[in-house]
Design a protein around this motif. Sequence first.
Motif, PDB file in Angstrom:
ATOM      1  N   GLY A  60      43.070  32.251  38.927  1.00 50.95           N
ATOM      2  CA  GLY A  60      42.138  33.283  39.348  1.00 50.95           C
ATOM      3  C   GLY A  60      42.308  34.561  38.544  1.00 50.95           C
ATOM      4  O   GLY A  60      43.127  34.635  37.624  1.00 50.95           O
ATOM      5  N   ALA A  61      41.537  35.570  38.909  1.00 48.27           N
ATOM      6  CA  ALA A  61      41.518  36.834  38.169  1.00 48.27           C
ATOM      7  C   ALA A  61      42.522  37.816  38.761  1.00 48.27           C
ATOM      8  O   ALA A  61      42.454  38.142  39.954  1.00 48.27           O
ATOM      9  CB  ALA A  61      40.117  37.437  38.197  1.00 48.27           C
ATOM     10  N   LEU A  62      43.434  38.292  37.935  1.00 52.31           N
ATOM     11  CA  LEU A  62      44.438  39.262  38.396  1.00 52.31           C
ATOM     12  C   LEU A  62      43.792  40.546  38.858  1.00 52.31           C
ATOM     13  O   LEU A  62      44.308  41.231  39.753  1.00 52.31           O
ATOM     14  CB  LEU A  62      45.442  39.544  37.276  1.00 52.31           C
ATOM     15  CG  LEU A  62      46.244  38.355  36.744  1.00 52.31           C
ATOM     16  CD1 LEU A  62      47.189  38.828  35.643  1.00 52.31           C
ATOM     17  CD2 LEU A  62      47.023  37.675  37.856  1.00 52.31           C
ATOM     18  N   ARG A  63      42.652  40.902  38.292  1.00 55.31           N
ATOM     19  CA  ARG A  63      42.031  42.191  38.611  1.00 55.31           C
ATOM     20  C   ARG A  63      41.517  42.257  40.055  1.00 55.31           C
ATOM     21  O   ARG A  63      41.277  43.345  40.573  1.00 55.31           O
ATOM     22  CB  ARG A  63      40.887  42.485  37.637  1.00 55.31           C
ATOM     23  CG  ARG A  63      39.785  41.450  37.618  1.00 55.31           C
ATOM     24  CD  ARG A  63      38.713  41.786  36.571  1.00 55.31           C
ATOM     25  NE  ARG A  63      37.744  40.703  36.425  1.00 55.31           N
ATOM     26  CZ  ARG A  63      37.866  39.699  35.579  1.00 55.31           C
ATOM     27  NH1 ARG A  63      38.926  39.663  34.776  1.00 55.31           N
ATOM     28  NH2 ARG A  63      36.951  38.749  35.497  1.00 55.31           N
ATOM     29  N   VAL A  64      41.334  41.104  40.705  1.00 56.11           N
ATOM     30  CA  VAL A  64      40.918  41.122  42.104  1.00 56.11           C
ATOM     31  C   VAL A  64      42.081  40.763  43.029  1.00 56.11           C
ATOM     32  O   VAL A  64      41.878  40.413  44.194  1.00 56.11           O
ATOM     33  CB  VAL A  64      39.714  40.187  42.358  1.00 56.11           C
ATOM     34  CG1 VAL A  64      38.487  40.695  41.632  1.00 56.11           C
ATOM     35  CG2 VAL A  64      40.037  38.732  41.968  1.00 56.11           C
ATOM     36  N   GLY A  65      43.311  40.839  42.501  1.00 58.59           N
ATOM     37  CA  GLY A  65      44.483  40.659  43.342  1.00 58.59           C
ATOM     38  C   GLY A  65      45.048  39.266  43.389  1.00 58.59           C
ATOM     39  O   GLY A  65      45.949  38.992  44.201  1.00 58.59           O
ATOM     40  N   GLU A  66      44.552  38.345  42.543  1.00 56.78           N
ATOM     41  CA  GLU A  66      45.103  36.995  42.527  1.00 56.78           C
ATOM     42  C   GLU A  66      46.460  36.980  41.821  1.00 56.78           C
ATOM     43  O   GLU A  66      46.825  37.918  41.112  1.00 56.78           O
ATOM     44  CB  GLU A  66      44.129  36.039  41.853  1.00 56.78           C
ATOM     45  CG  GLU A  66      42.823  35.887  42.615  1.00 56.78           C
ATOM     46  CD  GLU A  66      43.017  35.439  44.050  1.00 56.78           C
ATOM     47  OE1 GLU A  66      43.536  34.329  44.272  1.00 56.78           O
ATOM     48  OE2 GLU A  66      42.657  36.204  44.970  1.00 56.78           O
ATOM     49  N   ASP A  67      47.226  35.902  42.021  1.00 58.21           N
ATOM     50  CA  ASP A  67      48.608  35.833  41.557  1.00 58.21           C
ATOM     51  C   ASP A  67      48.714  35.180  40.184  1.00 58.21           C
ATOM     52  O   ASP A  67      48.055  34.170  39.910  1.00 58.21           O
ATOM     53  CB  ASP A  67      49.465  35.035  42.548  1.00 58.21           C
ATOM     54  CG  ASP A  67      49.525  35.692  43.918  1.00 58.21           C
ATOM     55  OD1 ASP A  67      49.542  36.931  43.956  1.00 58.21           O
ATOM     56  OD2 ASP A  67      49.559  34.962  44.924  1.00 58.21           O
ATOM     57  N   ALA A  68      49.575  35.754  39.340  1.00 58.11           N
ATOM     58  CA  ALA A  68      49.875  35.112  38.059  1.00 58.11           C
ATOM     59  C   ALA A  68      50.752  33.888  38.264  1.00 58.11           C
ATOM     60  O   ALA A  68      50.712  32.929  37.492  1.00 58.11           O
ATOM     61  CB  ALA A  68      50.559  36.105  37.127  1.00 58.11           C
TER      62      ALA A  68
END
Length: 312
Positions: A143-151
């Motif tokens: 997912g996208a880190l910019r919306v708070g998803e996890d690396a």
Amino acid sequence: MSRPIRAAAALCGTGLALSAAIPAPVHAHGIAGDRLFPATLSIDDPAVGDELSLPTFTYQPQSSSAGSPETRSYGYGAEWDKTITEHLGIAINDGYSVIHQQGSNSLYGWNDLVTTLKYQFFENDAHEVMMSAGIQREWGGTGALRVGEDATGWTQPTLYAGKGFGDLPAGVGLLRPFALTGELGYQFADVPTAHTPDGPSHNPNFWNIGFSVQYDMHYLQTQVKDYGLPDVVNHLIPLVEFAYATPATAGYGATTTGTIAPGFLYEGGSYQIGVEALIPANKASGTRTGMIAQLHFYLDDLFPSSIGKPVF
């Protein structure tokens, strides 16, 4: 709903009954005796089935505080549940998030993919009990880190249970349509401490705890007494869901968050419509009430000879 209940709580932090005219097949959906355990919105139900949630819409506003802008978060999700055998199933869950921040550009992107392997190991029809166990997996970096998803991702063993109160004495008949469902999961972080250019990033483990209180109007009509209520009422399951996440290891600033979600489910036989408010359970969870709505399809009713039946 298989998306982890910590995700519902994080939305705050980031600023159905069957008609009597519709016969239900034995063991369709989540049925124990005369009890239907419906697909709930904030936590997962104890059943394994062939189902599709599309779409699931969430909205969560967050008031501004000192040094932070006001935000409005929108989520658009989908989940497909597929039975492998009668009691073993998998679920695939993903979604898309949009975050509007006052005074700055909007953030948007895909959520991390979540999969669940789930086994229903107990059912007691006489006492309307159902229990399952599962393993959830969030695939970090999808997912996208910019919306708070996890690396990095995590894994969560989970227990699910449901209990209807239809076995109570006839003298307390108005209590018999009540049911409880719940889940308990322990979430293990793949990387407890990640090293980034900005310094260490800590990912604590979490206890994820949730339960629902339901009142099945169809059960009241068919198993207790027909009060002559309007037909639309006899399709409703009013309910309240509670979902909490609390750090199980050193939190490094993380604390207990949760949501309280009152609402209703409308059961249309082969489909379900659900709407709930998302009320922050404490100050750490947020300051404003959001909402969640879902259109849910029972594929075992719609396609009983193809995608609605177990693989084996």
